[in-house]
Write a protein that holds these residues in place. Structure first.
Motif, PDB file in Angstrom:
ATOM      1  N   ALA A  67      16.963  18.337  15.912  1.00 21.38           N
ATOM      2  CA  ALA A  67      17.028  19.466  14.987  1.00 21.38           C
ATOM      3  C   ALA A  67      18.177  19.266  14.010  1.00 21.38           C
ATOM      4  CB  ALA A  67      17.215  20.776  15.758  1.00 21.38           C
ATOM      5  N   CYS A  68      17.927  19.574  12.751  1.00 16.50           N
ATOM      6  CA  CYS A  68      18.948  19.517  11.712  1.00 16.50           C
ATOM      7  C   CYS A  68      19.208  20.943  11.234  1.00 16.50           C
ATOM      8  CB  CYS A  68      18.472  18.665  10.540  1.00 16.50           C
ATOM      9  SG  CYS A  68      17.999  16.979  10.996  1.00 16.50           S
ATOM     10  N   SER A  69      20.461  21.333  11.155  1.00 18.31           N
ATOM     11  CA  SER A  69      20.796  22.688  10.724  1.00 18.31           C
ATOM     12  C   SER A  69      21.627  22.638   9.451  1.00 18.31           C
ATOM     13  CB  SER A  69      21.553  23.437  11.824  1.00 18.31           C
ATOM     14  OG  SER A  69      22.808  22.825  12.062  1.00 18.31           O
ATOM     15  N   GLY A  70      21.517  23.714   8.675  1.00 17.38           N
ATOM     16  CA  GLY A  70      22.283  23.848   7.440  1.00 17.38           C
ATOM     17  C   GLY A  70      22.944  25.209   7.374  1.00 17.38           C
ATOM     18  N   GLY A  71      23.646  25.474   6.285  1.00 18.71           N
ATOM     19  CA  GLY A  71      24.284  26.768   6.095  1.00 18.71           C
ATOM     20  C   GLY A  71      23.263  27.879   5.960  1.00 18.71           C
ATOM     21  N   GLY A  72      23.751  29.128   6.005  1.00 18.98           N
ATOM     22  CA  GLY A  72      22.856  30.268   5.948  1.00 18.98           C
ATOM     23  C   GLY A  72      22.023  30.334   4.690  1.00 18.98           C
ATOM     24  N   GLU A  73      22.515  29.758   3.588  1.00 18.46           N
ATOM     25  CA  GLU A  73      21.777  29.792   2.328  1.00 18.46           C
ATOM     26  C   GLU A  73      20.999  28.505   2.085  1.00 18.46           C
ATOM     27  OE1 GLU A  73      21.663  32.534   0.660  1.00 18.46           O
ATOM     28  OE2 GLU A  73      23.037  33.481   2.077  1.00 18.46           O
ATOM     29  N   ALA A  74      20.968  27.624   3.091  1.00 18.56           N
ATOM     30  CA  ALA A  74      20.308  26.329   2.896  1.00 18.56           C
ATOM     31  C   ALA A  74      18.813  26.512   2.700  1.00 18.56           C
ATOM     32  CB  ALA A  74      20.558  25.420   4.100  1.00 18.56           C
ATOM     33  N   GLY A  75      18.291  25.807   1.719  1.00 18.74           N
ATOM     34  CA  GLY A  75      16.860  25.826   1.477  1.00 18.74           C
ATOM     35  C   GLY A  75      16.201  24.618   2.098  1.00 18.74           C
ATOM     36  N   PRO A  76      14.967  24.356   1.751  1.00 21.82           N
ATOM     37  CA  PRO A  76      14.274  23.190   2.314  1.00 21.82           C
ATOM     38  C   PRO A  76      14.926  21.889   1.874  1.00 21.82           C
ATOM     39  CG  PRO A  76      12.997  24.176   0.555  1.00 21.82           C
ATOM     40  CD  PRO A  76      14.116  25.113   0.828  1.00 21.82           C
ATOM     41  N   LEU A  77      14.778  20.864   2.689  1.00 25.84           N
ATOM     42  CA  LEU A  77      15.305  19.559   2.325  1.00 25.84           C
ATOM     43  C   LEU A  77      14.569  19.019   1.098  1.00 25.84           C
ATOM     44  CD1 LEU A  77      15.607  17.825   5.831  1.00 25.84           C
ATOM     45  CD2 LEU A  77      17.452  18.812   4.466  1.00 25.84           C
ATOM     46  N   ALA A  78      15.289  18.218   0.337  1.00 26.94           N
ATOM     47  CA  ALA A  78      14.672  17.599  -0.839  1.00 26.94           C
ATOM     48  C   ALA A  78      13.542  16.668  -0.406  1.00 26.94           C
ATOM     49  CB  ALA A  78      15.734  16.814  -1.622  1.00 26.94           C
ATOM     50  N   PRO A  79      12.526  16.500  -1.264  1.00 22.56           N
ATOM     51  CA  PRO A  79      11.391  15.640  -0.896  1.00 22.56           C
ATOM     52  C   PRO A  79      11.815  14.248  -0.449  1.00 22.56           C
ATOM     53  CG  PRO A  79      10.884  16.871  -2.880  1.00 22.56           C
ATOM     54  CD  PRO A  79      12.325  17.132  -2.589  1.00 22.56           C
ATOM     55  N   GLU A  80      12.829  13.658  -1.107  1.00 22.62           N
ATOM     56  CA  GLU A  80      13.238  12.312  -0.715  1.00 22.62           C
ATOM     57  C   GLU A  80      13.865  12.288   0.684  1.00 22.62           C
ATOM     58  OE1 GLU A  80      16.451  13.921  -3.580  1.00 22.62           O
ATOM     59  OE2 GLU A  80      14.253  13.940  -3.349  1.00 22.62           O
ATOM     60  N   HIS A  81      14.530  13.412   1.031  1.00 22.88           N
ATOM     61  CA  HIS A  81      15.123  13.472   2.365  1.00 22.88           C
ATOM     62  C   HIS A  81      14.048  13.668   3.434  1.00 22.88           C
ATOM     63  CE1 HIS A  81      19.145  14.820   0.388  1.00 22.88           C
ATOM     64  NE2 HIS A  81      18.969  13.506   0.351  1.00 22.88           N
ATOM     65  N   ARG A  82      13.036  14.456   3.135  1.00 23.62           N
ATOM     66  CA  ARG A  82      11.922  14.606   4.074  1.00 23.62           C
ATOM     67  C   ARG A  82      11.197  13.277   4.244  1.00 23.62           C
ATOM     68  NH1 ARG A  82      10.856  19.396   1.009  1.00 23.62           N
ATOM     69  NH2 ARG A  82       8.905  18.478   0.214  1.00 23.62           N
ATOM     70  N   GLU A  83      11.071  12.530   3.133  1.00 26.47           N
ATOM     71  CA  GLU A  83      10.426  11.222   3.208  1.00 26.47           C
ATOM     72  C   GLU A  83      11.246  10.257   4.056  1.00 26.47           C
ATOM     73  OE1 GLU A  83       8.935   7.610   0.245  1.00 26.47           O
ATOM     74  OE2 GLU A  83       9.777   9.460  -0.601  1.00 26.47           O
ATOM     75  N   LEU A  84      12.571  10.323   3.911  1.00 20.48           N
ATOM     76  CA  LEU A  84      13.442   9.458   4.705  1.00 20.48           C
ATOM     77  C   LEU A  84      13.296   9.759   6.193  1.00 20.48           C
ATOM     78  CD1 LEU A  84      15.746   7.410   5.059  1.00 20.48           C
ATOM     79  CD2 LEU A  84      17.361   9.287   4.669  1.00 20.48           C
ATOM     80  N   LEU A  85      13.276  11.040   6.559  1.00 16.66           N
ATOM     81  CA  LEU A  85      13.093  11.397   7.962  1.00 16.66           C
ATOM     82  C   LEU A  85      11.758  10.878   8.496  1.00 16.66           C
ATOM     83  CD1 LEU A  85      14.462  15.071   8.114  1.00 16.66           C
ATOM     84  CD2 LEU A  85      15.542  12.993   8.977  1.00 16.66           C
TER      85      LEU A  85
ATOM     86  N   MET B  36      22.966   9.859   9.186  1.00 18.02           N
ATOM     87  CA  MET B  36      21.798  10.668   8.830  1.00 18.02           C
ATOM     88  C   MET B  36      22.241  12.032   8.310  1.00 18.02           C
ATOM     89  SD  MET B  36      18.701  12.083  11.256  1.00 18.02           S
ATOM     90  CE  MET B  36      18.270  10.467  11.852  1.00 18.02           C
ATOM     91  N   ARG B  37      23.241  12.622   8.994  1.00 11.95           N
ATOM     92  CA  ARG B  37      23.711  13.947   8.581  1.00 11.95           C
ATOM     93  C   ARG B  37      24.227  13.926   7.152  1.00 11.95           C
ATOM     94  NH1 ARG B  37      28.630  16.681   8.687  1.00 11.95           N
ATOM     95  NH2 ARG B  37      29.652  14.833   9.514  1.00 11.95           N
ATOM     96  N   GLU B  38      24.997  12.916   6.829  1.00 14.95           N
ATOM     97  CA  GLU B  38      25.564  12.841   5.475  1.00 14.95           C
ATOM     98  C   GLU B  38      24.489  12.513   4.440  1.00 14.95           C
ATOM     99  OE1 GLU B  38      28.627   9.969   5.770  1.00 14.95           O
ATOM    100  OE2 GLU B  38      30.006  11.265   6.884  1.00 14.95           O
ATOM    101  N   THR B  39      23.551  11.668   4.813  1.00 15.24           N
ATOM    102  CA  THR B  39      22.533  11.229   3.849  1.00 15.24           C
ATOM    103  C   THR B  39      21.620  12.368   3.438  1.00 15.24           C
ATOM    104  OG1 THR B  39      22.570   9.003   4.759  1.00 15.24           O
ATOM    105  CG2 THR B  39      20.651   9.611   3.454  1.00 15.24           C
ATOM    106  N   ILE B  40      21.194  13.188   4.411  1.00 16.28           N
ATOM    107  CA  ILE B  40      20.260  14.257   4.065  1.00 16.28           C
ATOM    108  C   ILE B  40      20.978  15.578   3.788  1.00 16.28           C
ATOM    109  CG2 ILE B  40      18.399  13.186   5.379  1.00 16.28           C
ATOM    110  CD1 ILE B  40      18.852  15.153   7.610  1.00 16.28           C
ATOM    111  N   GLY B  41      22.322  15.575   3.905  1.00 13.70           N
ATOM    112  CA  GLY B  41      23.102  16.734   3.507  1.00 13.70           C
ATOM    113  C   GLY B  41      22.952  17.953   4.396  1.00 13.70           C
ATOM    114  N   VAL B  42      22.914  17.753   5.724  1.00  8.83           N
ATOM    115  CA  VAL B  42      22.818  18.896   6.632  1.00  8.83           C
ATOM    116  C   VAL B  42      24.160  19.120   7.324  1.00  8.83           C
ATOM    117  CG1 VAL B  42      20.360  18.625   7.018  1.00  8.83           C
ATOM    118  CG2 VAL B  42      21.969  17.412   8.501  1.00  8.83           C
TER     119      VAL B  42
END
Length: 386
Positions: free
Chosen positions: A106-124, A1-7
């Motif tokens: 909870a999924c975390s990203g880097g300090g400059e991370a923006g919102p997840l892409a729509p397809e990743h939100r749909e996957l979740l 999941m981490r790799e797929t949604i890029g977090v």
């Protein structure tokens, strides 16, 4: 999941609403700065608790979509666990909320991370029902393994923090609270008669400080058992609650030697409550996160549970007459006294006792008494069926 949604990391953690604390944590690619926060009393005044109580289960919060990820109070309010510098939460979901337990992902990203892409939100969103089902199954297994076994314990038991917070109490402890006024739980905090209350909390706090500072012998001292003898002041006089050796060391085996049927004081005698405890802590906690707790067990002579006759009969195939002999022995009667009580010859009692020895694989009366006083108690369901 981490790799797929890029977090950067994924964190699964549990929050116990009854005690207002984070109690369990696991995940993938967690940074060293993301330990489980074990006991933080300030959570009770933390604004994040309002979100924990009100937000619906199985729904995701997404950075830049449902909440603002910019710096500010609102974003900080959703950081429910410590993050490495430069990291931030990008998606958060309360998977389940049942029986006072909340489990979140909870999924975390880097300090400059923006919102997840729509397809990743749909996957979740598509994965959520499966995640919820898996977590429900795990929580059910945990409940059976922990609560059921804990409640099978015969002695009343509690786990108490240095602030007096009762973090856990088993079913016998709940019954004890109704049987005596010498121990009370008020607002989730234990209350003992003076001076025992202050002595208990001070002992936990001192042990915690010594364990944090890695003082020599601190762990052995914390593990040592102590005994508190609390006597009802109303029946025993103004000095009855004072026990000069209340915090004295106690051999861990001494509690078993004072079985629950060794004495039964009359109504004219003062009420007595014994509390046995040692100080415990999590082995894997860092010094800054270390919290100490008292693991207490209680013995109250007047409300000690009797030997369960049905357990005796089903476990050892004792006859009703043999069960009665065994129960009277556990009450402290001699063989002659049992014969007089039952209305039979002393020789009859002796023969029945020999049969009990054979069926229970014991040889002497002390061995049989130890067995009787350590028998399991039937659960509430079994009692109801009876």
């Amino acid at each position: 999941m981490r790799e797929t949604i890029g977090v950067t990391s994924i964190h699964l953690f549990g929050f116990e609403r009854q005690r207002d604390l984070f109690a369990w944590s696991d995940g993938f690619a967690l940074a060293g700065a993301e330990p489980l926060e074990r006991i933080r009393p300030l959570y009770r005044d933390d604004a994040r608790l309002a979100w924990l109580r009100a937000f619906p289960a199985a729904k995701w919060l997404h950075c830049g979509v449902e909440f603002d990820c910019a710096d500010g109070d609102r974003a900080t309010g959703f950081e429910l666990y410590p993050l490495e510098d430069g990291h931030q939460c990008v998606a958060l979901c309360k998977l389940i909320e049942q029986n006072g337990l909340t489990i979140m992902l909870a999924c975390s990203g880097g300090g400059e991370a923006g919102p997840l892409a729509p397809e990743h939100r749909e996957l979740l969103g598509r994965l959520t029902p499966h995640l919820v089902r898996a977590v429900r199954l795990y929580a059910r297994r945990f409940t059976l393994n922990a609560d059921t076994l804990a409640n099978r314990s015969r002695p009343p038991a509690m786990l108490v923090s240095a602030l007096g917070d009762v973090l856990h109490s088993n079913e016998p402890a709940q019954r004890l609270l109704k049987a005596t006024s010498l121990v009370r739980v008020r607002g989730r905090r234990i209350a003992l008669a003076a001076p025992h209350h202050a002595r208990l909390l001070e002992d936990i706090a001192v042990s915690e400080a010594r364990l944090r500072n890695r003082a020599s012998g601190a762990r052995a001292a914390a593990a040592r058992f102590r005994a508190l003898r609390i006597v009802g002041a109303s029946e025993g006089g103004p000095d009855a609650a004072r026990a000069p050796d209340a915090a004295a060391s106690l051999d861990p085996h001494d509690e078993a030697h004072a079985g629950p049927h060794s004495t039964h004081p009359s109504a004219s005698q003062p009420e007595v409550l014994y509390a046995f405890y040692n100080v415990v802590t999590a082995d894997d906690a860092s010094a800054s996160e270390l919290r100490a707790f008292a693991a207490l067990t209680f013995y109250h002579p007047r409300s000690a549970p009797p030997v369960d006759e049905r357990v005796l009969a089903s476990a050892f195939d004792l006859s009703p007459a043999e069960c009665r002999i065994a129960l009277l022995l556990a009450e402290g009667l001699t063989q002659k006294e049992i014969a007089a009580r039952v209305g039979v010859q002393h020789d009859t009692v002796r023969k029945q006792l020999q049969s009990i020895f054979q069926k229970t694989a014991t040889r002497r009366q002390p061995d049989l008494l130890r067995l009787l006083l350590n028998l399991p108690a039937r659960g509430p369901g079994a009692a109801a069926e009876g």
